[in-house]
Design an enzyme around this catalytic site. Structure first.
Site, short mmCIF file in Angstrom:
data_model
loop_
_atom_site.label_atom_id
_atom_site.label_comp_id
_atom_site.label_asym_id
_atom_site.label_seq_id
_atom_site.Cartn_x
_atom_site.Cartn_y
_atom_site.Cartn_z
N CYS B 92 24.89 62.11 -62.52
CA CYS B 92 26.33 61.98 -62.45
C CYS B 92 26.88 61.13 -63.61
O CYS B 92 26.77 61.54 -64.77
CB CYS B 92 26.72 61.42 -61.09
N HIS B 204 24.29 64.42 -57.42
CA HIS B 204 24.33 62.97 -57.44
C HIS B 204 23.58 62.35 -56.28
O HIS B 204 23.05 63.04 -55.41
CB HIS B 204 25.78 62.47 -57.53
#
Ligand SMILES: [Zn+2]
Lengths: 428, 251
Positions: B92, B204
């Site tokens: 991320c 993520h």
């Protein structure tokens, strides 16, 4: 309405709230408080301020403990005898629609105690001119929905910089984010209420430097943000005043974090303004009233589910889960037998759709206990427990999970996140 | 042959919003369960970054992301370790900052570490939030036995759109979700990027919980392939994968 005349538009808005509540109730959609509040705000966007005018308003916010602290504060501000009613959003509807509904439901109440979602505190401060604001703690919550925790702290700070000395701010001095937010207010009562989960407080909210902890305090190593002098703090099973005097804390709700909630509520009650010529309770009087609260919205209640006695505990985010794990350790240390443990995790809208936070919870501490993983997202939980090296059974259905954990007639402890908790409470 | 393996979670005080520390835990356990001596280090931003065989860089908010990039550039340890063969999992915000450039909160370009040939800009559309399914294909990394990774599953939450340049390769093709957002109009096309032993992804948080084969790929890189990784009983991971793959919206 508390001696304050509402204009025609607001009266219409109040009627809209009552009508929507009535309709919603008839349709079987619960108490309809939020629907009614929304309808009222649509008719009169300034309704909240007008309903609050002429009343004393106490606000309670923070990531964890706000429902419990709101309840305790409402009790602390309710004198014995023929009750002066207190308006309170006890259903946990903690956004403006819920506040409107709570105020409309108690037109005679000259005192309101409102639980406030972290993101709405600035608006409530501006619209209700509170005499007390209680700031419990700030940490990460449902990650895909809620703004960054630092932005929340900055928003609180801006709001509290604008209040006058007639607003008492009761703030947890052990939380750097809360301290940063409360510092500009002119009348702050600093309370050492502890911090169960410090991972969101390692970076200084003022300058980005590093927060170092030690010796019961904390300080930024770059700027001058540091733990303020407190007027009272948790110490052992009770509290200690700045002058060294000890205060006993009798709290029916278990755990250190509930003693923290009780202490914050009692200080807030004692710091509140008089209502109708009656002064606030003393700290001792407030604590005595708080000691009579045995349950808040089903938290820690024991329910019977298919012959299994289950103690229901709510935990919505890493700080909340850590607080409950602390409580289990506290109870074991006090000689309470290890009970089978059911962990229930959902990821519905109200929970946040992303259960990544499971990896922020120190489940490693459950090693050696009997654990059953359940709920919509029991498979995420199961993988987390595998890497925590906690033996477990995985069972998607909560009723079956309870049976598997407590089948032998044992009492069971249940830790559940928001919708899983609601389901278990409502499920008969 | 057993050796020591150091896994470092980079700057958990700045990057770690989404339970990303979990990736370090998973890597350390999967190594330890194979008899490898593991040190799992949580490296705070205020101290020099330690040398490690495998670095995990997590997600974070805009401000801390910029700060983390500056600290890592100033510190210099990470690029040096990568040049010496260390492996990196960047997730991320971490993925964005190991690329060449990424946007700060106001959309201004910030210099990244350049460990991947990838450039991120602020997206114009909606934030990408939700389940992702992505299929490895030609150009994706191969396991120690030369196979493609199984389908990747994860959750994304980001506003950036990332273009992968010729110096790196994409990790997978998006089947569901947005990923790099390098398709027409910022829509889905590819997901993640990799080159050498550096791998970045928008999946993520604890992406390795759902993708144990990816964890083992990274462990293989970090041990230089000189330790054989015996299969583990990943029944619970497989059950989670099956559930999440079935739950992802279909297009
Ligand atoms: Zn500072």
């Amino acid at each position: 309405m508390s001696g304050v005349a509402l204009g025609w538009r607001s009266q219409l808005a109040v009627s809209a709230v009552r009508l929507a509540n009535e309709t919603s109730r008839r349709l079987g959609r619960g108490s309809g408080t939020v629907a009614g509040g929304r309808a009222g705000l649509a008719v009169d966007p300034g309704l909240l301020g007008r309903l609050a005018a002429g009343r004393r308003v106490a606000l309670v916010s923070g990531t964890n403990g706000k429902t419990t602290t709101t309840s305790l504060l409402a009790r602390a501000l309710t004198p014995p005898g023929p009750a002066a009613p207190v308006a309170c959003n006890t259903t946990g509807a903690n956004m403006p629609a819920g506040h409107v509904a709570a105020l409309v439901a108690a037109p005679q109440a000259r005192r309101a105690v409102l639980e406030v979602d972290e993101g709405y505190l600035a608006r409530l401060v501006a619209e209700t001119s509170p005499d007390v604001v209680v700031l419990l703690n700030l940490s990460r919550d449902q990650l895909d929905r809620v703004a960054e925790v630092r932005m929340v702290a900055a928003g609180w700070r801006a709001a509290l910089a604008g209040v006058g000395p007639a607003t008492a701010v009761v703030a947890n001095a052990d939380d750097p984010l809360v301290t940063y937010a409360a510092a500009p207010a002119p009348a702050v009562h600093w309370v050492g209420a502890g911090l169960v989960w410090g991972a969101d407080a390692v970076g200084c909210p003022a300058c980005g430097g590093r927060i170092r902890t030690g010796g019961g305090g904390w300080a930024c190593d770059t700027c001058d943000l540091a733990r303020p002098e407190v007027e009272i703090e948790l110490a052992g099973d009770g509290a200690r005043m700045a002058d060294g005097g000890n205060v006993a804390l009798t709290v029916a709700l278990p755990g250190r974090f509930n003693r923290a909630n009780a202490l914050m509520a009692a200080v807030a009650a004692a710091a509140s303004a008089p209502v109708g010529g009656v002064g606030p309770p003393t700290l001792g009087e407030a604590l005595a009233r708080i000691a009579t609260v045995v349950e808040v919205a089903g938290r820690f209640s024991v329910v019977d589910r298919g012959g299994v006695a289950a103690r229901l505990m709510l935990a919505k985010n890493p700080a909340g889960w850590t607080a409950i794990l602390d409580l289990l350790d506290e109870e074991v240390a006090a000689g309470r037998a290890d009970r089978p443990l059911v962990l229930a995790v959902n990821a519905r809208t109200a929970d946040g759709a992303d259960p990544s936070w499971l990896w922020d919870v120190p489940f490693e501490r459950l090693a050696g206990r009997v654990v059953v993983a359940t709920g919509d997202r029991c498979r995420d939980l199961a993988v987390r427990l595998r890497y925590a090296e906690v033996d477990h059974v995985t069972e998607p259905s909560p009723p079956v999970a309870l049976h598997r954990a407590g089948g032998s007639g044992a009492a069971v402890d249940v830790i559940a996140n928001y919708t899983a908790f609601s389901d278990l409470r409502g499920h008969r | 042959m057993t050796r020591r393996l150091t896994v470092a979670v980079v700057y958990p005080d700045l990057l770690g919003t989404y339970g990303d520390g979990g990736n370090g835990t998973i890597l350390a356990k999967r190594a330890a369960w194979r008899g490898i001596d593991v040190d799992l280090v949580h490296a705070p931003s205020a101290e020099p970054l330690p040398r490690a065989d495998l670095y995990c860089i997590g997600g974070g908010e805009d401000g801390p992301q910029v700060r983390a990039a500056r600290c890592l550039v100033d510190d210099g340890t990470l690029p040096a370790a990568v040049a010496d063969g260390a492996a990196v999992l960047a997730v991320c915000a971490g993925y964005q900052l190991v690329g060449r450039r990424f946007p700060d909160a106001g959309g201004q370009a910030v210099e990244g570490l350049g460990l991947l040939d990838a450039v991120t800009v602020k997206g114009t559309g909606r934030r990408a939030v939700g389940e992702v399914v992505a299929d490895p294909g030609p150009g994706s990394p191969r396991t120690a036995t030369g196979e493609l990774l199984p389908t990747l599953t994860g959750f994304e939450n980001h506003g950036g759109r990332t273009t992968v340049g010729a110096g790196s390769a994409v990790l997978a093709r998006v089947r569901s979700g947005i990923g790099n957002g390098d398709g027409p109009g910022g829509g889905p096309a590819t997901e993640g990027a990799w080159s050498g032993r550096v791998l970045g992804t928008y999946l993520h948080g604890p992406v390795l919980a759902r993708n144990p084969a990816l964890a083992d790929l990274l462990l293989g890189w970090a041990t230089g392939g000189d330790v054989s990784l015996d299969p583990l009983d990943d029944g619970e991971e497989q059950a989670l994968r099956a559930e999440r793959l079935a739950a992802a919206p279909r297009r």
